[in-house]
Design a protein around this motif. Sequence first.
Motif, short mmCIF file in Angstrom:
data_model
loop_
_atom_site.label_atom_id
_atom_site.label_comp_id
_atom_site.label_asym_id
_atom_site.label_seq_id
_atom_site.Cartn_x
_atom_site.Cartn_y
_atom_site.Cartn_z
N ARG A 39 0.87 -1.18 0.00
CA ARG A 39 0.00 0.00 0.00
C ARG A 39 0.91 1.22 0.00
O ARG A 39 1.86 1.29 0.78
N SER A 40 0.63 2.18 -0.84
CA SER A 40 1.48 3.36 -0.95
C SER A 40 1.33 4.28 0.26
O SER A 40 0.25 4.83 0.51
N VAL A 41 2.41 4.43 1.03
CA VAL A 41 2.40 5.35 2.16
C VAL A 41 2.31 6.79 1.66
O VAL A 41 1.60 7.62 2.23
N ASP A 42 3.02 7.08 0.58
CA ASP A 42 3.02 8.43 0.03
C ASP A 42 1.60 8.85 -0.38
O ASP A 42 1.15 9.96 -0.06
N ALA A 43 0.88 7.97 -1.07
CA ALA A 43 -0.49 8.27 -1.49
C ALA A 43 -1.42 8.44 -0.29
O ALA A 43 -2.28 9.33 -0.27
N PHE A 44 -1.22 7.60 0.74
CA PHE A 44 -2.05 7.69 1.94
C PHE A 44 -1.82 9.02 2.66
O PHE A 44 -2.77 9.68 3.08
N GLU A 45 -0.56 9.42 2.80
CA GLU A 45 -0.25 10.65 3.51
C GLU A 45 -0.76 11.88 2.75
O GLU A 45 -1.20 12.86 3.35
N LYS A 46 -0.72 11.82 1.43
CA LYS A 46 -1.22 12.94 0.64
C LYS A 46 -2.74 13.05 0.73
O LYS A 46 -3.29 14.14 0.82
N SER A 47 -3.41 11.90 0.72
CA SER A 47 -4.88 11.92 0.78
C SER A 47 -5.40 12.28 2.16
O SER A 47 -6.43 12.94 2.30
N SER A 48 -4.68 11.86 3.21
CA SER A 48 -5.12 12.13 4.58
C SER A 48 -4.61 13.46 5.11
O SER A 48 -5.15 14.02 6.08
N GLY A 49 -3.53 13.97 4.49
CA GLY A 49 -2.94 15.22 4.95
C GLY A 49 -2.14 15.05 6.23
O GLY A 49 -1.77 16.04 6.87
#
Length: 220
Positions: free
Chosen positions: A140-150
């Motif tokens: 699971r992409s951590v980068d994508a998760f952090e960008k979507s969750s802020g």
Amino acid sequence: PFVPRRGQASLRRPLLARTQLAAEFPWGRSIRYKPPGHDNGKHESAIFDGWSNCYLASNDPFGETLHSILSLARYDFLDVDRFVSVVGSFVALQYLVAVRPRMILFFDMNKSQLRWGKMLVELIRMSTSPQDFISHIFARSVDAFEKSSGERLTYLNQEEYMKVPVSSRWRKKTLKQLSPDAKEVYEDVLQHLQEGENRGWYTPSIWPCEDRTYYSQVAR
């Protein structure tokens, strides 16, 4: 597990070390040793064989590891010739933030544990950052998760991260870079953990983050 660097004095003479340890930890003299698995209802030692008996994630309280690192620093015992440790949960890697060995040697009586450790080393080498490593582990992409969750991924929001569907792209990307044996371990073991499947093993699940507020839990 630590061997002094040539020319460096040993930590303490054996007798003095035992005396000092007894003074600092008097409760240790009253503890009756119990073999691993003694309290599992069967009163038998652990087998340490096969995947069901592997440590697939950290099995040591962070406070215990921190206490050991600070103890080594206290005696200026950080430059060593050899760093020798059981593979286990690979918690020994945390010591490398402070200990500076010339050589590192890992061993384990469980062949499955060795295969798991070798796969983790390959994942570490292919990762460009801690976030990249976690992405390889959990697909699971951590980068994508952090960008979507802020927010940064922490123990506070890791459950939301684990609810993100497994990425086939991340799996294929990771498998492509693994050796044949590591690829087999990834497919036979890690993929089931990524899906949250509980197979009744010693390690029922793995999580990306640890709650570091449990400093009070110095030892098991």
